[in-house]
Design a protein around this motif. Structure first.
Motif, PDB file in Angstrom:
ATOM      1  N   VAL A  50       0.742  -1.091  -0.153  1.00  0.00           N
ATOM      2  CA  VAL A  50      -0.277   0.359  -0.229  1.00  0.00           C
ATOM      3  C   VAL A  50       1.236   0.892  -0.275  1.00  0.00           C
ATOM      4  O   VAL A  50       0.701   2.393  -0.757  1.00  0.00           O
ATOM      5  CB  VAL A  50      -0.895  -0.328   1.202  1.00  0.00           C
ATOM      6  CG1 VAL A  50      -1.161   1.086   0.631  1.00  0.00           C
ATOM      7  CG2 VAL A  50      -1.857  -0.944   1.219  1.00  0.00           C
ATOM      8  N   ALA A  51       1.917   1.221   0.248  1.00  0.00           N
ATOM      9  CA  ALA A  51       2.951   2.045   1.083  1.00  0.00           C
ATOM     10  C   ALA A  51       3.284   2.417  -0.275  1.00  0.00           C
ATOM     11  O   ALA A  51       3.685   3.422  -0.714  1.00  0.00           O
ATOM     12  CB  ALA A  51       4.074   2.902   2.258  1.00  0.00           C
ATOM     13  N   SER A  52       4.141   1.492  -1.305  1.00  0.00           N
ATOM     14  CA  SER A  52       4.264   1.630  -2.601  1.00  0.00           C
ATOM     15  C   SER A  52       3.445   2.157  -3.385  1.00  0.00           C
ATOM     16  O   SER A  52       4.129   3.094  -4.245  1.00  0.00           O
ATOM     17  CB  SER A  52       5.515   0.050  -3.075  1.00  0.00           C
ATOM     18  OG  SER A  52       5.367   0.175  -4.445  1.00  0.00           O
ATOM     19  N   LEU A  53       1.941   1.621  -3.514  1.00  0.00           N
ATOM     20  CA  LEU A  53       1.524   1.868  -4.671  1.00  0.00           C
ATOM     21  C   LEU A  53       1.314   3.945  -4.237  1.00  0.00           C
ATOM     22  O   LEU A  53       0.906   4.552  -5.291  1.00  0.00           O
ATOM     23  CB  LEU A  53      -0.316   1.243  -4.600  1.00  0.00           C
ATOM     24  CG  LEU A  53      -1.324   1.947  -5.050  1.00  0.00           C
ATOM     25  CD1 LEU A  53      -1.277   2.023  -6.531  1.00  0.00           C
ATOM     26  CD2 LEU A  53      -2.190   1.490  -4.434  1.00  0.00           C
ATOM     27  N   PHE A  54       0.972   4.246  -2.741  1.00  0.00           N
ATOM     28  CA  PHE A  54       0.670   5.990  -2.690  1.00  0.00           C
ATOM     29  C   PHE A  54       2.181   6.943  -2.704  1.00  0.00           C
ATOM     30  O   PHE A  54       1.940   7.749  -3.303  1.00  0.00           O
ATOM     31  CB  PHE A  54       0.255   6.060  -1.424  1.00  0.00           C
ATOM     32  CG  PHE A  54      -1.064   6.148  -1.041  1.00  0.00           C
ATOM     33  CD1 PHE A  54      -2.063   6.769  -1.538  1.00  0.00           C
ATOM     34  CD2 PHE A  54      -1.731   4.067  -1.138  1.00  0.00           C
ATOM     35  CE1 PHE A  54      -2.895   6.898  -1.190  1.00  0.00           C
ATOM     36  CE2 PHE A  54      -3.380   4.012  -0.831  1.00  0.00           C
ATOM     37  CZ  PHE A  54      -3.745   5.267  -0.676  1.00  0.00           C
ATOM     38  N   ALA A  55       2.856   6.031  -3.017  1.00  0.00           N
ATOM     39  CA  ALA A  55       4.726   6.176  -3.389  1.00  0.00           C
ATOM     40  C   ALA A  55       4.003   6.877  -4.501  1.00  0.00           C
ATOM     41  O   ALA A  55       4.339   8.116  -4.597  1.00  0.00           O
ATOM     42  CB  ALA A  55       5.969   5.956  -2.805  1.00  0.00           C
ATOM     43  N   SER A  56       4.381   5.735  -5.758  1.00  0.00           N
ATOM     44  CA  SER A  56       4.277   6.270  -6.968  1.00  0.00           C
ATOM     45  C   SER A  56       3.139   6.870  -7.028  1.00  0.00           C
ATOM     46  O   SER A  56       3.098   7.649  -8.209  1.00  0.00           O
ATOM     47  CB  SER A  56       3.636   4.535  -7.625  1.00  0.00           C
ATOM     48  OG  SER A  56       4.847   3.638  -7.569  1.00  0.00           O
ATOM     49  N   ALA A  57       2.382   7.192  -6.956  1.00  0.00           N
ATOM     50  CA  ALA A  57       0.778   8.274  -7.116  1.00  0.00           C
ATOM     51  C   ALA A  57       1.224   9.417  -6.941  1.00  0.00           C
ATOM     52  O   ALA A  57       1.205  10.435  -8.082  1.00  0.00           O
ATOM     53  CB  ALA A  57      -1.008   8.001  -6.524  1.00  0.00           C
ATOM     54  N   ARG A  58       1.654   9.583  -5.675  1.00  0.00           N
ATOM     55  CA  ARG A  58       2.496  10.672  -5.341  1.00  0.00           C
ATOM     56  C   ARG A  58       4.226  11.479  -6.459  1.00  0.00           C
ATOM     57  O   ARG A  58       3.701  12.340  -6.244  1.00  0.00           O
ATOM     58  CB  ARG A  58       3.147  10.414  -3.925  1.00  0.00           C
ATOM     59  CG  ARG A  58       2.934  11.824  -3.207  1.00  0.00           C
ATOM     60  CD  ARG A  58       2.927  11.847  -1.546  1.00  0.00           C
ATOM     61  NE  ARG A  58       2.447  10.878  -0.447  1.00  0.00           N
ATOM     62  CZ  ARG A  58       1.975   9.834  -0.207  1.00  0.00           C
ATOM     63  NH1 ARG A  58       3.239   8.908  -0.262  1.00  0.00           N
ATOM     64  NH2 ARG A  58       1.674   9.186   1.078  1.00  0.00           N
TER      65      ARG A  58
END
Length: 119
Positions: free
Chosen positions: A95-103
């Motif tokens: 989940v953290a990786s998904l949101f980091a990519s989105a950011r």
């Protein structure tokens, strides 16, 4: 999709997305452009955290993709199978990786399919 104008049958949802996401996002983008022209840097965050709720097949994902098209934003989508893991801590990392990519690719719209299945 060309944006929210292509969405049929969800007038109230489209109006709410325009009012609470598109308009504030556009105002912030316009302010940043004006300030860039004046050689000033100011960082502002557009609104975050819209939760679309409805029965399966009701058009939530289509609304999210249309919103992204309207904002000219990237779409990041994940289903429970993409996020859940057998080892403790792996789901949180995903989940953290998904949101980091989105950011990193901002502006972005993150679609979490069947989020109630994760709980």
């Amino acid at each position: 999709s060309n944006g929210l104008g292509d969405v049929v049958g969800h007038r109230a949802a489209v109006a709410a997305l325009r009012r609470y996401v598109v308009e504030p996002f556009s105002r912030i983008s316009d302010e940043v452009k004006e300030e860039e022209n004046q050689q000033m840097q100011l960082f502002r965050e557009p609104p975050v955290g819209v939760l679309l709720v409805g029965a399966p097949g009701s058009g939530k994902t289509h609304l999210a993709v249309s919103l992204a098209a309207e904002l000219r934003a990237h779409v990041f989508a994940a289903a429970p199978a993409d996020l859940l893991a057998s080892r403790v801590g792996d789901a949180e990392k995903r989940v953290a990786s998904l949101f980091a990519s989105a950011r990193r690719s901002a502006p972005s719209v993150v679609v979490l399919e069947d989020v109630d299945a994760i709980a």
